[in-house]
Write a protein that holds these residues in place. Structure first.
Motif, PDB file in Angstrom:
ATOM      1  N   LEU A  56       3.131 -19.980 -18.546  1.00 25.70           N
ATOM      2  CA  LEU A  56       3.151 -19.251 -17.283  1.00 25.70           C
ATOM      3  C   LEU A  56       3.589 -20.132 -16.119  1.00 25.70           C
ATOM      4  CD1 LEU A  56      -0.201 -17.249 -17.601  1.00 25.70           C
ATOM      5  CD2 LEU A  56       2.110 -16.426 -18.052  1.00 25.70           C
ATOM      6  N   LEU A  57       3.377 -21.430 -16.231  1.00 24.22           N
ATOM      7  CA  LEU A  57       3.674 -22.329 -15.117  1.00 24.22           C
ATOM      8  C   LEU A  57       5.158 -22.389 -14.801  1.00 24.22           C
ATOM      9  CD1 LEU A  57       1.256 -25.289 -15.928  1.00 24.22           C
ATOM     10  CD2 LEU A  57       0.911 -23.423 -14.316  1.00 24.22           C
ATOM     11  N   SER A  58       6.004 -22.176 -15.806  1.00 24.71           N
ATOM     12  CA  SER A  58       7.451 -22.237 -15.586  1.00 24.71           C
ATOM     13  C   SER A  58       8.028 -20.900 -15.131  1.00 24.71           C
ATOM     14  CB  SER A  58       8.163 -22.689 -16.870  1.00 24.71           C
ATOM     15  OG  SER A  58       7.901 -21.783 -17.926  1.00 24.71           O
ATOM     16  N   MET A  59       7.191 -19.857 -15.084  1.00 22.82           N
ATOM     17  CA  MET A  59       7.651 -18.525 -14.715  1.00 22.82           C
ATOM     18  C   MET A  59       7.309 -18.218 -13.259  1.00 22.82           C
ATOM     19  SD  MET A  59       6.398 -16.455 -18.123  1.00 22.82           S
ATOM     20  CE  MET A  59       6.820 -14.868 -17.385  1.00 22.82           C
ATOM     21  N   ALA A  60       8.140 -17.416 -12.620  1.00 27.45           N
ATOM     22  CA  ALA A  60       7.804 -16.904 -11.294  1.00 27.45           C
ATOM     23  C   ALA A  60       6.792 -15.773 -11.450  1.00 27.45           C
ATOM     24  CB  ALA A  60       9.065 -16.383 -10.602  1.00 27.45           C
ATOM     25  N   PRO A  61       5.827 -15.640 -10.552  1.00 26.04           N
ATOM     26  CA  PRO A  61       4.832 -14.564 -10.664  1.00 26.04           C
ATOM     27  C   PRO A  61       5.463 -13.182 -10.769  1.00 26.04           C
ATOM     28  CG  PRO A  61       4.165 -16.148  -8.994  1.00 26.04           C
ATOM     29  CD  PRO A  61       5.552 -16.528  -9.419  1.00 26.04           C
ATOM     30  N   GLU A  62       6.626 -12.991 -10.121  1.00 25.88           N
ATOM     31  CA  GLU A  62       7.296 -11.686 -10.157  1.00 25.88           C
ATOM     32  C   GLU A  62       7.920 -11.392 -11.519  1.00 25.88           C
ATOM     33  OE1 GLU A  62       7.028 -13.099  -6.021  1.00 25.88           O
ATOM     34  OE2 GLU A  62       7.773 -13.997  -7.876  1.00 25.88           O
ATOM     35  N   MET A  63       7.944 -12.389 -12.411  1.00 27.67           N
ATOM     36  CA  MET A  63       8.519 -12.199 -13.737  1.00 27.67           C
ATOM     37  C   MET A  63       7.441 -12.004 -14.804  1.00 27.67           C
ATOM     38  SD  MET A  63      11.576 -15.052 -13.475  1.00 27.67           S
ATOM     39  CE  MET A  63      12.494 -14.474 -14.899  1.00 27.67           C
ATOM     40  N   ALA A 117      -1.920 -16.108 -35.219  1.00 28.27           N
ATOM     41  CA  ALA A 117      -2.054 -14.946 -34.342  1.00 28.27           C
ATOM     42  C   ALA A 117      -2.554 -15.354 -32.962  1.00 28.27           C
ATOM     43  CB  ALA A 117      -3.002 -13.927 -34.972  1.00 28.27           C
ATOM     44  N   LEU A 118      -3.530 -16.281 -32.947  1.00 26.29           N
ATOM     45  CA  LEU A 118      -4.094 -16.713 -31.670  1.00 26.29           C
ATOM     46  C   LEU A 118      -3.053 -17.398 -30.806  1.00 26.29           C
ATOM     47  CD1 LEU A 118      -6.534 -17.173 -29.806  1.00 26.29           C
ATOM     48  CD2 LEU A 118      -7.000 -19.274 -31.070  1.00 26.29           C
ATOM     49  N   PHE A 119      -2.379 -18.385 -31.385  1.00 27.33           N
ATOM     50  CA  PHE A 119      -1.406 -19.120 -30.587  1.00 27.33           C
ATOM     51  C   PHE A 119      -0.082 -18.373 -30.454  1.00 27.33           C
ATOM     52  CE2 PHE A 119      -4.380 -22.432 -31.851  1.00 27.33           C
ATOM     53  CZ  PHE A 119      -4.591 -23.054 -30.625  1.00 27.33           C
ATOM     54  N   GLY A 120       0.122 -17.375 -31.310  1.00 27.21           N
ATOM     55  CA  GLY A 120       1.284 -16.504 -31.125  1.00 27.21           C
ATOM     56  C   GLY A 120       1.172 -15.679 -29.858  1.00 27.21           C
ATOM     57  N   LEU A 121      -0.069 -15.428 -29.440  1.00 30.48           N
ATOM     58  CA  LEU A 121      -0.283 -14.687 -28.194  1.00 30.48           C
ATOM     59  C   LEU A 121       0.257 -15.437 -26.980  1.00 30.48           C
ATOM     60  CD1 LEU A 121      -3.925 -13.377 -28.778  1.00 30.48           C
ATOM     61  CD2 LEU A 121      -1.805 -12.073 -28.970  1.00 30.48           C
ATOM     62  N   THR A 122       0.347 -16.765 -27.101  1.00 31.76           N
ATOM     63  CA  THR A 122       0.856 -17.551 -25.974  1.00 31.76           C
ATOM     64  C   THR A 122       2.335 -17.292 -25.711  1.00 31.76           C
ATOM     65  OG1 THR A 122       1.426 -19.458 -27.377  1.00 31.76           O
ATOM     66  CG2 THR A 122      -0.808 -19.370 -26.507  1.00 31.76           C
ATOM     67  N   LEU A 123       3.037 -16.694 -26.685  1.00 31.29           N
ATOM     68  CA  LEU A 123       4.470 -16.425 -26.525  1.00 31.29           C
ATOM     69  C   LEU A 123       4.733 -15.133 -25.762  1.00 31.29           C
ATOM     70  CD1 LEU A 123       5.656 -17.281 -30.161  1.00 31.29           C
ATOM     71  CD2 LEU A 123       5.695 -18.776 -28.155  1.00 31.29           C
ATOM     72  N   ILE A 124       3.709 -14.283 -25.625  1.00 30.83           N
ATOM     73  CA  ILE A 124       3.906 -12.966 -25.018  1.00 30.83           C
ATOM     74  C   ILE A 124       4.504 -13.042 -23.613  1.00 30.83           C
ATOM     75  CG2 ILE A 124       2.713 -10.907 -24.166  1.00 30.83           C
ATOM     76  CD1 ILE A 124       0.839 -11.112 -26.522  1.00 30.83           C
ATOM     77  N   PRO A 125       3.986 -13.883 -22.706  1.00 25.39           N
ATOM     78  CA  PRO A 125       4.571 -13.913 -21.354  1.00 25.39           C
ATOM     79  C   PRO A 125       6.047 -14.260 -21.343  1.00 25.39           C
ATOM     80  CG  PRO A 125       2.475 -15.076 -21.421  1.00 25.39           C
ATOM     81  CD  PRO A 125       2.855 -14.794 -22.836  1.00 25.39           C
ATOM     82  N   SER A 126       6.469 -15.180 -22.227  1.00 26.29           N
ATOM     83  CA  SER A 126       7.877 -15.607 -22.246  1.00 26.29           C
ATOM     84  C   SER A 126       8.779 -14.538 -22.858  1.00 26.29           C
ATOM     85  CB  SER A 126       8.013 -16.912 -23.033  1.00 26.29           C
ATOM     86  OG  SER A 126       7.213 -17.927 -22.470  1.00 26.29           O
ATOM     87  N   VAL A 127       8.264 -13.805 -23.859  1.00 29.27           N
ATOM     88  CA  VAL A 127       9.074 -12.798 -24.541  1.00 29.27           C
ATOM     89  C   VAL A 127       9.231 -11.555 -23.684  1.00 29.27           C
ATOM     90  CG1 VAL A 127       9.195 -11.278 -26.559  1.00 29.27           C
ATOM     91  CG2 VAL A 127       8.458 -13.656 -26.823  1.00 29.27           C
ATOM     92  N   GLN A 128       8.160 -11.162 -22.983  1.00 28.51           N
ATOM     93  CA  GLN A 128       8.165  -9.910 -22.238  1.00 28.51           C
ATOM     94  C   GLN A 128       8.406 -10.129 -20.745  1.00 28.51           C
ATOM     95  OE1 GLN A 128       4.523  -7.837 -23.171  1.00 28.51           O
ATOM     96  NE2 GLN A 128       5.211  -7.300 -25.217  1.00 28.51           N
ATOM     97  N   GLN A 129       9.343 -10.999 -20.405  1.00 29.29           N
ATOM     98  CA  GLN A 129       9.673 -11.222 -19.003  1.00 29.29           C
ATOM     99  C   GLN A 129      10.439 -10.016 -18.458  1.00 29.29           C
ATOM    100  OE1 GLN A 129      11.224 -15.040 -17.757  1.00 29.29           O
ATOM    101  NE2 GLN A 129      10.577 -15.979 -19.673  1.00 29.29           N
ATOM    102  N   LYS A 130       9.910  -9.428 -17.411  1.00 27.40           N
ATOM    103  CA  LYS A 130      10.554  -8.281 -16.776  1.00 27.40           C
ATOM    104  C   LYS A 130      10.439  -8.443 -15.267  1.00 27.40           C
ATOM    105  CE  LYS A 130      10.895  -3.250 -16.977  1.00 27.40           C
ATOM    106  NZ  LYS A 130      10.298  -1.993 -17.504  1.00 27.40           N
ATOM    107  N   PRO A 131      11.455  -9.052 -14.641  1.00 24.47           N
ATOM    108  CA  PRO A 131      11.382  -9.314 -13.198  1.00 24.47           C
ATOM    109  C   PRO A 131      11.204  -8.015 -12.406  1.00 24.47           C
ATOM    110  CG  PRO A 131      13.224 -10.459 -14.207  1.00 24.47           C
ATOM    111  CD  PRO A 131      12.709  -9.515 -15.237  1.00 24.47           C
ATOM    112  N   LYS A 132      10.411  -8.116 -11.356  1.00 22.42           N
ATOM    113  CA  LYS A 132      10.203  -6.950 -10.489  1.00 22.42           C
ATOM    114  C   LYS A 132       9.820  -7.431  -9.092  1.00 22.42           C
ATOM    115  CE  LYS A 132       5.695  -6.444 -12.782  1.00 22.42           C
ATOM    116  NZ  LYS A 132       6.026  -7.418 -13.836  1.00 22.42           N
ATOM    117  N   ASN A 133      10.356  -6.716  -8.120  1.00 23.10           N
ATOM    118  CA  ASN A 133      10.068  -6.987  -6.708  1.00 23.10           C
ATOM    119  C   ASN A 133      10.331  -8.439  -6.310  1.00 23.10           C
ATOM    120  OD1 ASN A 133       9.379  -4.428  -5.822  1.00 23.10           O
ATOM    121  ND2 ASN A 133       7.217  -4.655  -6.312  1.00 23.10           N
ATOM    122  N   LEU A 134      11.463  -8.974  -6.767  1.00 22.08           N
ATOM    123  CA  LEU A 134      11.846 -10.323  -6.328  1.00 22.08           C
ATOM    124  C   LEU A 134      12.165 -10.274  -4.834  1.00 22.08           C
ATOM    125  CD1 LEU A 134      14.179 -11.477  -9.235  1.00 22.08           C
ATOM    126  CD2 LEU A 134      11.965 -12.462  -8.660  1.00 22.08           C
TER     127      LEU A 134
END
Length: 402
Positions: free
Chosen positions: A316-323, A19-36
């Motif tokens: 998070l490092l591989s993601m754009a902040p807007e994503m 459960a703890l390390f599963g939380l690390t997947l949340i940013p990658s799963v819930q990518q929703k670009p906005k205001n690019l």
């Protein structure tokens, strides 16, 4: 074993870890670009069309693009169009990582589009610029969006011209018919390209993990060395701490130049070996001092902090902040010290910027300075429940007895 309570607790432990390390997947799963942020340049001077007067298709296109990407249901829009005066200004903004891409409408756009209804048609053009080195995922998304917009513009121009010709009851000539099957020239250009030997642009992120783990390893080894020493006063402890920092400086040079050499050996394109090596050296030194400062106060209990930072920060490092979601962008990503490493390496790898002590390098140096100050303060802390004087007298007695 069946009588040991730990045997029955083990499934709960496994579930908690998952459960703890599963939380690390949340940013990658819930990518929703906005205001690019995408730049929009309209240099179209317009054209005079018989029976219609002066028209400016560039203005029409820009208004349509902004209308189609503006949210009407309260949600944040996908694209944030930013008006820019000229292509030269756009290129400067792309180099400064202000935009993920740009759409440029030239000054003769209306003239060429109106010529499609004449006997001497010319194909209008637009330019799409993709800031490839800024972020691989965001660059791919920007490229898809801008190409889709180009296709929609082409279909719109085709429909508009055919409707105009139909109203005028004009028959098409062969050269007009040929152009109307493909009435728009879309020029796509990658700016600040990632090349073919940078792991598809992810080299700056890939170099983070070995440098971070080696900084933890170096800090822990030197912490154990210093922890085994016996001090009879604060002065000796201060000298030991300074020696620890000096040893960390040597480790920084080994790690910085070593990682750059290994990366080059593995085929990663190192544009400037000395610049990248120096930046990695400073980065390692900042990480080393940060970890050492925490260890000086918390001991080995502080190590899980940096392990969790690795697991939660790496995606998070591989993601754009807007994503990212607002929570991850404002409360996790913005506080990650390693993001300055990735941002600095991107400039060195893809934006043709040489090493300097400004920008991300200066931030890393401030992290190092702040960590050093905290490390020095640890020399003054009271040991256990006894006073410093009693503590060092006891240490001195033990050393004498030994």
């Amino acid at each position: 074993m069946l009588k040991n309570k730990l045997l029955f607790i083990s499934p709960l432990v496994v579930i908690l870890v998952i459960a703890l390390f599963g939380l690390t997947l949340i940013p990658s799963v819930q990518q929703k670009p906005k205001n690019l942020p995408i730049a929009l340049v309209n240099e179209d001077i317009g054209a005079v069309i018989p029976q219609q007067g002066k028209v400016n298709m560039g203005n029409t296109i820009t208004n349509m693009l902004k209308k189609n990407t503006t949210s009407t249901d309260g949600e944040v829009s996908l694209v944030k169009w930013i008006n820019v005066e000229s292509k030269e200004d756009v290129l400067k903004g792309l180099d400064n990582q202000e935009y993920y891409g740009a759409l440029i409408i030239p000054e003769n756009f209306s003239q060429k589009q109106s010529s499609l209804m004449t006997s001497k048609p010319e194909k209008p053009e637009i330019s799409l610029l993709i800031n490839q080195g800024m972020n691989p995922a965001a660059a791919n998304l920007t490229s898809q969006m801008l190409n889709t917009m180009g296709d929609n513009l082409e279909n719109g121009i085709q429909t508009q011209v055919l409707q105009g010709l139909a109203k005028q009851n004009v028959s098409l000539k062969v050269n007009q018919l040929t152009l109307l099957t493909d009435p728009l020239q879309v020029n796509v250009e990658n700016v600040n390209g990632v090349g073919t030997a940078s792991m598809n642009g992810s080299a700056p992120v890939a170099l983070f993990q070995p440098l971070w783990m080696s900084s933890i390893a170096g800090a822990v080894v030197l912490f154990f060395v210093a922890n085994k020493l016996t001090f009879v006063n604060r002065k000796q402890k201060l000298y030991a701490m300074l020696t620890q920092v000096l040893a960390g400086t040597v480790l920084s040079l080994v790690a910085g130049f070593g990682l750059a050499w290994i990366s080059d050996l593995l085929g990663i394109q190192i544009s400037n070996f000395m610049d990248i090596s120096l930046f990695l050296t400073i980065t390692y030194f900042a990480f080393f001092l940060l970890i050492t400062a925490v260890l000086s106060w918390l001991g080995m209990k502080g190590i899980p902090i940096f392990v969790l930072i690795l697991f939660f920060g790496a995606p998070l490092l591989s993601m754009a902040p807007e994503m990212m979601s607002t929570f991850y962008r404002d409360y996790i990503y913005s506080w990650l010290p390693m993001r300055f490493m990735v941002e600095g390496l991107r400039k060195l790898f893809f934006f043709h910027q040489g090493f300097s002590f400004s920008g991300t390098t200066s931030i890393l140096l401030w992290i190092a300075l702040g960590s050093f100050f905290i490390l020095v303060l640890s020399v003054l802390k009271v040991q256990g429940s006894a006073s410093d004087k009693g503590y060092y007298e006891e240490k001195k007695a033990r050393a004498t007895k030994g």
